[in-house]
Design a protein around this motif. Sequence first.
Motif, short mmCIF file in Angstrom:
data_model
loop_
_atom_site.label_atom_id
_atom_site.label_comp_id
_atom_site.label_asym_id
_atom_site.label_seq_id
_atom_site.Cartn_x
_atom_site.Cartn_y
_atom_site.Cartn_z
N GLY A 128 0.77 -1.23 0.00
CA GLY A 128 0.00 0.00 0.00
C GLY A 128 0.80 1.28 0.00
N TYR A 129 2.05 1.23 -0.48
CA TYR A 129 2.82 2.46 -0.56
C TYR A 129 3.79 2.43 -1.72
N GLN A 130 4.40 3.59 -1.98
CA GLN A 130 5.36 3.68 -3.08
C GLN A 130 6.60 2.85 -2.78
N THR A 131 7.20 2.36 -3.84
CA THR A 131 8.41 1.55 -3.72
C THR A 131 9.33 1.92 -4.88
N LYS A 132 10.42 1.25 -4.99
CA LYS A 132 11.32 1.41 -6.12
C LYS A 132 11.51 0.06 -6.78
N THR A 133 11.91 0.07 -8.04
CA THR A 133 12.01 -1.18 -8.80
C THR A 133 13.00 -2.16 -8.19
N ASN A 134 14.06 -1.68 -7.55
CA ASN A 134 15.10 -2.58 -7.06
C ASN A 134 14.96 -2.92 -5.58
N TYR A 135 13.92 -2.44 -4.91
CA TYR A 135 13.71 -2.80 -3.51
C TYR A 135 13.37 -4.28 -3.40
N LYS A 136 13.63 -4.85 -2.22
CA LYS A 136 13.33 -6.25 -1.96
C LYS A 136 12.61 -6.38 -0.63
N PHE A 137 11.50 -7.12 -0.63
CA PHE A 137 10.73 -7.38 0.58
C PHE A 137 10.48 -8.87 0.70
N ASN A 138 10.22 -9.34 1.91
CA ASN A 138 9.98 -10.76 2.15
C ASN A 138 8.63 -11.23 1.59
N CYS A 139 7.75 -10.30 1.28
CA CYS A 139 6.43 -10.66 0.75
C CYS A 139 6.46 -10.87 -0.77
N TRP A 140 7.62 -10.86 -1.36
CA TRP A 140 7.78 -10.98 -2.81
C TRP A 140 7.07 -12.21 -3.36
N ASP A 141 6.25 -12.01 -4.36
CA ASP A 141 5.53 -13.08 -5.06
C ASP A 141 5.73 -12.84 -6.55
N PRO A 142 6.61 -13.61 -7.19
CA PRO A 142 6.97 -13.31 -8.58
C PRO A 142 5.83 -13.49 -9.57
N LYS A 143 5.90 -12.72 -10.65
CA LYS A 143 4.95 -12.85 -11.75
C LYS A 143 5.18 -14.21 -12.42
N GLU A 144 4.18 -14.70 -13.14
CA GLU A 144 4.28 -16.01 -13.80
C GLU A 144 5.48 -16.08 -14.74
N GLN A 145 5.72 -15.01 -15.48
CA GLN A 145 6.85 -14.98 -16.41
C GLN A 145 8.17 -15.19 -15.67
N ILE A 146 8.30 -14.59 -14.50
CA ILE A 146 9.52 -14.71 -13.71
C ILE A 146 9.64 -16.12 -13.14
N LYS A 147 8.52 -16.70 -12.71
CA LYS A 147 8.53 -18.10 -12.24
C LYS A 147 9.04 -19.03 -13.33
N ASN A 148 8.58 -18.80 -14.56
CA ASN A 148 9.02 -19.63 -15.69
C ASN A 148 10.50 -19.45 -15.96
#
Length: 58
Positions: free
Chosen positions: A30-50
Amino acid sequence: MKDYHCCATCKHFKIEKKSSNIAYFCSRLGYQTKTNYKFNCWDPKEQIKNLMADRNKK
Protein backbone atom coordinates in the motif's frame (compact mmCIF):
# COMPACT_ATOMS: atom_id res chain seq x y z
CA MET A 1 16.33 -16.39 -7.32
CA LYS A 2 18.71 -13.66 -6.19
CA ASP A 3 18.85 -12.26 -9.73
CA TYR A 4 15.06 -11.98 -9.95
CA HIS A 5 14.01 -10.99 -6.42
CA CYS A 6 13.01 -7.33 -6.56
CA CYS A 7 9.81 -5.30 -6.58
CA ALA A 8 9.78 -4.88 -10.36
CA THR A 9 9.32 -8.66 -10.82
CA CYS A 10 6.56 -9.02 -8.21
CA LYS A 11 2.92 -9.43 -9.20
CA HIS A 12 1.95 -6.69 -6.71
CA PHE A 13 4.16 -4.08 -8.42
CA LYS A 14 2.15 -1.38 -10.16
CA ILE A 15 3.15 1.67 -12.19
CA GLU A 16 1.13 4.82 -11.74
CA LYS A 17 1.56 7.38 -14.49
CA LYS A 18 0.84 10.89 -13.37
CA SER A 19 0.92 14.06 -15.44
CA SER A 20 4.53 14.94 -14.69
CA ASN A 21 6.09 11.74 -13.37
CA ILE A 22 5.83 7.99 -12.88
CA ALA A 23 5.29 6.45 -9.45
CA TYR A 24 6.02 2.82 -8.55
CA PHE A 25 3.55 1.34 -6.10
CA CYS A 26 3.11 -1.92 -4.19
CA SER A 27 -0.57 -2.85 -4.16
CA ARG A 28 0.01 -5.37 -1.37
CA LEU A 29 1.92 -3.11 1.02
CA GLY A 30 0.00 0.00 0.00
CA TYR A 31 2.82 2.46 -0.56
CA GLN A 32 5.36 3.68 -3.08
CA THR A 33 8.41 1.55 -3.72
CA LYS A 34 11.32 1.41 -6.12
CA THR A 35 12.01 -1.18 -8.80
CA ASN A 36 15.10 -2.58 -7.06
CA TYR A 37 13.71 -2.80 -3.51
CA LYS A 38 13.33 -6.25 -1.96
CA PHE A 39 10.73 -7.38 0.58
CA ASN A 40 9.98 -10.76 2.15
CA CYS A 41 6.43 -10.66 0.75
CA TRP A 42 7.78 -10.98 -2.81
CA ASP A 43 5.53 -13.08 -5.06
CA PRO A 44 6.97 -13.31 -8.58
CA LYS A 45 4.95 -12.85 -11.75
CA GLU A 46 4.28 -16.01 -13.80
CA GLN A 47 6.85 -14.98 -16.41
CA ILE A 48 9.52 -14.71 -13.71
CA LYS A 49 8.53 -18.10 -12.24
CA ASN A 50 9.02 -19.63 -15.69
CA LEU A 51 12.42 -17.96 -16.10
CA MET A 52 13.55 -19.27 -12.71
CA ALA A 53 12.33 -22.78 -13.53
CA ASP A 54 14.20 -22.74 -16.84
CA ARG A 55 17.33 -21.52 -15.12
CA ASN A 56 17.11 -24.27 -12.48
CA LYS A 57 16.87 -26.94 -15.19
CA LYS A 58 20.28 -25.97 -16.56
